[in-house]
Design a protein around this motif. Structure first.
Motif, short mmCIF file in Angstrom:
data_model
loop_
_atom_site.label_atom_id
_atom_site.label_comp_id
_atom_site.label_asym_id
_atom_site.label_seq_id
_atom_site.Cartn_x
_atom_site.Cartn_y
_atom_site.Cartn_z
N ASP A 38 0.83 -1.21 0.00
CA ASP A 38 0.00 0.00 0.00
C ASP A 38 0.87 1.26 0.00
N TYR A 39 1.93 1.25 0.82
CA TYR A 39 2.83 2.42 0.91
C TYR A 39 3.49 2.70 -0.43
N ARG A 42 1.11 4.02 -3.05
CA ARG A 42 0.81 5.45 -2.92
C ARG A 42 1.93 6.30 -3.52
N HIS A 45 1.64 6.17 -7.24
CA HIS A 45 0.52 6.99 -7.70
C HIS A 45 0.91 8.47 -7.76
N ILE A 46 1.70 8.91 -6.78
CA ILE A 46 2.14 10.31 -6.75
C ILE A 46 3.11 10.60 -7.90
N ALA A 94 1.39 15.06 0.35
CA ALA A 94 0.67 13.85 0.74
C ALA A 94 0.97 13.47 2.19
N SER A 99 -2.18 11.27 3.57
CA SER A 99 -2.38 10.20 2.58
C SER A 99 -1.12 9.40 2.31
N LEU A 100 0.02 9.83 2.86
CA LEU A 100 1.26 9.07 2.76
C LEU A 100 1.92 9.07 4.13
#
Length: 431
Positions: A38-39, A42, A45-46, A94, A99-100
């Motif tokens: 998940d980390y 993210r 995605h950024i 983020a 979100s991060l």
């Protein structure tokens, strides 16, 4: 191994999650796997945006991430450095909005090369180690990201937000580094609604002060720690009023000046020397034994000098030039002094030399424990000196410290009395 790639210049973005060991300590392997997927998802995605291309993300089985930015056709250093910093800023945003996970980032412009290693292309270059050290230093300076001078000086659009952190030397890096970060509303400990004009004023104040910390040989600017300290105290006060928070990077420099109040001979070239810690078993044993002996001899002194060391902050740094009068005989005492560096001389009322004092000497306490409550000698600076002074007002707040200095004063009074009885044995090491 076959060399397949010539050396090329890239920007390296090295990241590392903050507190990963603590967060993952209670997880099962499957939970760690899902957490890291998940980390990294993210982060991907950024980063996966048109404006970031071209770049590579090196795979990692841990909480770190290595992003390599290559130049576009015809792109100059400003372009690639600005793309890398823009990516880091999106990550910082983020982090700020949650979100991060908190992540440290080091950004470096440098050369790398590649070669075939087994079935994959491996990348090589000292730049990776330096980027890694930048990332690690984020924790020391209380920032999300640090960049080297080349990344900072080749920015387009972010120039006014750049903040000088320090010029530093590390035992693991052969050359000193000029390190920078960037402050904007909503990131880097700056509230999202902070007044931008006020923030830009803080940045100017900080950068102006730091030029007199590291010095600038080309402009003929020498390091001036007294000036830096005064300017950074004002800068910190302004940041606190602006944001309601402390600026950790500013505090680190103030701490460095408190610990090292006079620049080393090679400071112009080397800057701050941040040495990696090495275990000193003998030193640790002696320090532990000394503490235990002090505890056994006087529990109150032990608590004041080892456990509750709040008193130390009352000793304020002062710098005096050669020839300056530090205290004057018969004057009302204004504090007790500790001589941090340099040499000072003590004279009686007839101008006769009483003592030559060097680093480590304490003076000025006699006036507080004599009948007249006046200075008993004049002390002048034989060389430029650095002092730590506790004021009369602060001194009276600390009962145990008063007792310690009273013992020092009584011992000195006995020594003076003995010297008067035996003038030929008179020492020149005490006031």
């Amino acid at each position: 191994m076959t060399r397949n790639s010539p050396e090329r210049e890239v920007v390296i973005l090295m990241t590392d999650m903050v507190g990963y060991s603590q967060v993952s300590s209670g997880m099962t392997p499957e939970e760690i796997r899902d957490f890291l997927i998940d980390y990294h998802g993210r982060i991907h995605h950024i980063i996966h945006r048109e404006e970031c291309i071209p770049f590579e993300i090196e795979p990692s089985a841990g909480d770190g991430c290595l992003v390599i930015f290559d130049k576009r056709p015809g792109e100059d250093r400003a372009g690639i450095c600005s793309r890398a910093l823009a990516t880091a800023l999106r990550m910082a945003e983020a982090i700020a909005d949650g979100s991060l996970a908190p992540t440290r980032m080091g950004i470096l412009l440098g050369p790398i090369t590649e070669a075939q290693l087994g079935t994959r292309m491996a990348k090589f270059g000292a730049s990776f180690a330096v980027a890694n050290r930048l990332e690690e230093l984020c924790g020391h300076f209380g920032t999300d990201l640090l960049m080297d001078r080349e990344v900072a000086r080749h920015q387009k659009g972010f120039e006014k937000y750049l903040v000088t952190i320090a010029k530093i030397s590390l035992t693991s890096v052969q050359h000193p580094m000029n390190v920078f970060t960037l402050y904007k509303p909503g990131i880097q400990n700056c509230p999202v609604h902070v007044d931008e004009a006020g923030l830009l004023k803080f940045i100017r104040m900080k950068n102006d002060a730091m030029e007199f910390f590291s010095g600038n040989l080309m402009l003929g600017i020498e390091p001036d720690f007294p000036r830096v300290r005064e300017e950074l105290l004002l800068t910190q006060k302004y940041f606190r009023e602006l944001t309601g928070r402390e600026d950790a990077g500013t505090e680190r420099i103030l701490e460095y000046i408190r610990e090292t109040p006079f620049p080393a001979d090679d400071f112009d070239q080397q800057g701050m020397k941040l040495m990696e810690k090495k275990r000193d078993s003998l030193g640790e044993r002696l320090f532990h034994l000394s503490k235990e002996l002090l505890r056994a001899m006087n529990p109150a002194f032990y608590h004041a000098l080892v456990v509750d060391t709040e008193w130390e902050r009352y000793f304020k740094l002062e710098w005096c030039k050669k020839g300056a009068t530090i205290i004057k005989i018969d004057s009302v005492p204004d504090g007790i002094y500790y001589l941090d560096s340099g040499t000072a001389l003590a004279f009686n009322g007839e101008g006769e030399l009483l003592a030559t004092m060097t680093a480590g000497a304490i003076f000025g306490e006699m006036a507080y424990f004599g009948k007249a409550q006046k200075r008993t000698a004049t002390v002048t600076a034989k060389t430029d000196v650095v002092l730590r002074r506790i004021s009369t007002e602060d001194f009276k707040k600390l009962p145990v410290i008063i007792e310690i200095f009273e013992r020092i004063a009584r011992a000195r009074q006995r020594e003076i009395a003995e010297n008067l009885q035996h003038p030929s044995d008179m020492a020149v090491s005490s006031v």
